[in-house]
Design a protein around this motif. Structure first.
Motif, PDB file in Angstrom:
ATOM      1  N   UNK A  62      -0.392 -12.097   4.845  1.00 50.08           N
ATOM      2  CA  UNK A  62      -0.886 -11.044   5.729  1.00 50.08           C
ATOM      3  C   UNK A  62       0.053  -9.838   5.707  1.00 50.08           C
ATOM      4  N   UNK A  63       1.316 -10.061   5.379  1.00 53.00           N
ATOM      5  CA  UNK A  63       2.240  -8.933   5.252  1.00 53.00           C
ATOM      6  C   UNK A  63       1.785  -7.929   4.214  1.00 53.00           C
ATOM      7  N   UNK A  64       1.169  -8.398   3.146  1.00 49.91           N
ATOM      8  CA  UNK A  64       0.673  -7.494   2.111  1.00 49.91           C
ATOM      9  C   UNK A  64      -0.475  -6.649   2.643  1.00 49.91           C
ATOM     10  N   UNK A  65      -1.307  -7.228   3.496  1.00 48.43           N
ATOM     11  CA  UNK A  65      -2.407  -6.473   4.096  1.00 48.43           C
ATOM     12  C   UNK A  65      -1.878  -5.383   5.020  1.00 48.43           C
ATOM     13  N   UNK A  66      -0.837  -5.690   5.765  1.00 46.74           N
ATOM     14  CA  UNK A  66      -0.221  -4.681   6.625  1.00 46.74           C
ATOM     15  C   UNK A  66       0.358  -3.547   5.791  1.00 46.74           C
ATOM     16  N   UNK A  67       0.990  -3.906   4.701  1.00 46.35           N
ATOM     17  CA  UNK A  67       1.554  -2.923   3.773  1.00 46.35           C
ATOM     18  C   UNK A  67       0.467  -1.996   3.233  1.00 46.35           C
ATOM     19  N   UNK A  68      -0.636  -2.569   2.813  1.00 44.32           N
ATOM     20  CA  UNK A  68      -1.744  -1.782   2.269  1.00 44.32           C
ATOM     21  C   UNK A  68      -2.292  -0.830   3.324  1.00 44.32           C
ATOM     22  N   UNK A  69      -2.449  -1.317   4.545  1.00 45.61           N
ATOM     23  CA  UNK A  69      -2.965  -0.460   5.614  1.00 45.61           C
ATOM     24  C   UNK A  69      -2.038   0.731   5.847  1.00 45.61           C
ATOM     25  N   UNK A  70      -0.728   0.498   5.782  1.00 45.91           N
ATOM     26  CA  UNK A  70       0.215   1.594   5.957  1.00 45.91           C
ATOM     27  C   UNK A  70       0.143   2.609   4.842  1.00 45.91           C
ATOM     28  N   UNK A  71       0.056   2.124   3.596  1.00 42.43           N
ATOM     29  CA  UNK A  71      -0.057   3.028   2.455  1.00 42.43           C
ATOM     30  C   UNK A  71      -1.344   3.839   2.545  1.00 42.43           C
ATOM     31  N   UNK A  72      -2.444   3.171   2.889  1.00 44.73           N
ATOM     32  CA  UNK A  72      -3.726   3.860   2.994  1.00 44.73           C
ATOM     33  C   UNK A  72      -3.685   4.937   4.078  1.00 44.73           C
ATOM     34  N   UNK A  73      -3.038   4.634   5.195  1.00 44.29           N
ATOM     35  CA  UNK A  73      -2.930   5.613   6.275  1.00 44.29           C
ATOM     36  C   UNK A  73      -2.123   6.826   5.827  1.00 44.29           C
ATOM     37  N   UNK A 111      -5.388  -7.031   9.693  1.00 43.00           N
ATOM     38  CA  UNK A 111      -4.151  -6.373   9.290  1.00 43.00           C
ATOM     39  C   UNK A 111      -4.386  -5.229   8.319  1.00 43.00           C
ATOM     40  N   UNK A 112      -5.445  -5.305   7.518  1.00 42.60           N
ATOM     41  CA  UNK A 112      -5.759  -4.252   6.552  1.00 42.60           C
ATOM     42  C   UNK A 112      -6.602  -3.147   7.151  1.00 42.60           C
ATOM     43  N   UNK A 113      -6.851  -3.227   8.458  1.00 42.04           N
ATOM     44  CA  UNK A 113      -7.672  -2.238   9.157  1.00 42.04           C
ATOM     45  C   UNK A 113      -9.067  -2.129   8.541  1.00 42.04           C
ATOM     46  N   UNK A 114      -9.638  -3.295   8.214  1.00 42.86           N
ATOM     47  CA  UNK A 114     -11.003  -3.337   7.713  1.00 42.86           C
ATOM     48  C   UNK A 114     -11.166  -3.023   6.248  1.00 42.86           C
ATOM     49  N   UNK A 115     -10.078  -2.949   5.499  1.00 41.31           N
ATOM     50  CA  UNK A 115     -10.170  -2.604   4.070  1.00 41.31           C
ATOM     51  C   UNK A 115     -10.377  -3.822   3.173  1.00 41.31           C
ATOM     52  N   UNK A 116     -10.301  -5.021   3.726  1.00 41.63           N
ATOM     53  CA  UNK A 116     -10.453  -6.231   2.911  1.00 41.63           C
ATOM     54  C   UNK A 116     -11.844  -6.290   2.301  1.00 41.63           C
ATOM     55  N   UNK A 117     -11.894  -6.408   0.981  1.00 36.33           N
ATOM     56  CA  UNK A 117     -13.167  -6.515   0.277  1.00 36.33           C
ATOM     57  C   UNK A 117     -13.308  -7.827  -0.484  1.00 36.33           C
ATOM     58  N   UNK A 118     -12.201  -8.523  -0.700  1.00 30.09           N
ATOM     59  CA  UNK A 118     -12.280  -9.764  -1.449  1.00 30.09           C
ATOM     60  C   UNK A 118     -10.939 -10.454  -1.536  1.00 30.09           C
ATOM     61  N   UNK A 119     -10.936 -11.591  -2.220  1.00 34.30           N
ATOM     62  CA  UNK A 119      -9.743 -12.398  -2.449  1.00 34.30           C
ATOM     63  C   UNK A 119      -9.626 -12.652  -3.946  1.00 34.30           C
ATOM     64  N   UNK A 120      -8.399 -12.541  -4.452  1.00 35.67           N
ATOM     65  CA  UNK A 120      -8.201 -12.835  -5.864  1.00 35.67           C
ATOM     66  C   UNK A 120      -7.876 -14.315  -6.048  1.00 35.67           C
TER      67      UNK A 120
END
Length: 320
Positions: A62-73, A111-120
């Motif tokens: 989930x830390x990676x999702x938080x990171x992505x949300x910050x970068x996107x913001x 954590x991704x602020x709704x940006x999750x689209x899938x799982x690898x």
């Protein structure tokens, strides 16, 4: 159609700090600004970056999702250019948790602020350990056939999430079985299906078995293909060993047989280009990689090229 006129969605990239290498928003935004192409949006794909140091092991992703949300913001501020960096997010989750993976999926979505689209599904594995020249350990053999793993995949299908598939080309038989088991699940195959060209796969006739498996996979209408990620040593090219990067013409010559085959088998509306940066820096600059990618299709119409460059990725990953 001139390539710079295309609106591009980079369907597969990473950001990280590892092994002394920094490739974060500043570096990526600079590459985009200098590339000579119109990068409208990007899809971040998990790479084990910025994982939580503490807490339950199954939730550290989930830390990676938080990171992505910050970068996107930060990107959305416009201070790093017009491209919508990390507009969509493909995360990591242990699908072997079965139905219990719902807890992880909920946390990634939030954590991704709704940006999750899938799982690898990173299940790359081969009996020869020397095949693994990357930084990620091989997955257990036969994971896509595992009952618990499939129960986790079922949760993706139920939620309308994408399964991003990362495996080597001999494993495409198992991926066909997975696609048949979940016909409503959208599967996006990474890196042209993971062709191998080293060790026992370094043979002149290696293209034919790869093509046979890709053709079989293309018969599944719920499967799409990412065109890219073909620069690493495992593919059999020598780009990583060279003092200077290959020319654009050399890249096109190396990649075209694979990418053109995928386009012919899947159709442009089920294919999408990817940069796979920063790993594919071994092939040259971000701009050179995109120029080479856009030159690989032969005989495509303008509408087909628009689909390959951005239309397919925009639809599959729901980028508004």
């Amino acid at each position: 159609m001139a390539a710079p006129a295309l609106s591009i969605v980079d369907s597969h990239h990473h950001l990280w700090m590892r092994d002394g290498q920094r490739y974060l928003l500043d570096e990526f935004a600079a590459d985009i600004a200098d590339c000579g192409h119109d990068i409208a949006a990007t899809v971040y794909v998990e790479c084990g970056a910025m994982l939580r140091r503490t807490g339950p092991s199954h939730l550290r992703c989930v830390g990676e999702a938080q990171f992505v949300a910050g970068v996107a913001a930060m990107s959305e501020s416009g201070l790093f250019g017009p491209a919508r960096i990390c507009a969509a997010f493909v995360g990591a989750a242990d699908l072997s948790l079965g139905a219990e993976v719902d807890e992880v999926l909920d946390a990634l979505h939030q954590a991704s602020a709704g940006r999750l689209r899938g799982i690898r599904g990173a299940v790359a594995s081969d009996p020869d350990p020397a095949i693994n020249v990357g930084g990620r350990a091989h997955a257990p053999a036969g994971l896509m056939r595992d009952v618990r793993y499939r129960a986790g995949v079922a949760r993706l299908a139920a939620r309308g999430l994408v399964y991003d598939a990362w495996q080597y080309h001999p494993q495409l038989v198992e991926l066909c079985e997975l696609a048949d088991a979940f016909p409503t699940l959208t599967i996006v195959v990474n890196h042209c299906g993971g062709p191998l060209g080293i060790g026992p796969y370094r043979r002149e006739d290696n293209f034919a078995p790869w093509r046979t498996l890709v053709a079989e996979l293309a018969r599944r209408p719920n499967v799409c293909m990412k065109l890219g990620g073909m620069s690493r040593k495992r593919c059999g090219f020598d780009f990583e060993d060279r003092v200077s990067p290959p020319s654009i013409a050399e890249l096109v010559q190396a990649w075209q047989p694979y990418m053109q085959t995928c386009i012919e088998l899947f159709g442009a509306d089920r294919c999408m280009f990817e940069s796979n940066f920063p790993p594919d820096q071994v092939a040259g600059s971000y701009g050179d990689v995109w120029t080479a990618l856009l030159r690989t299709p032969a005989g495509c119409s303008d509408s087909q090229l628009r689909a390959l460059a951005g239309g397919t990725a925009k639809r599959v990953y729901r980028i508004g």
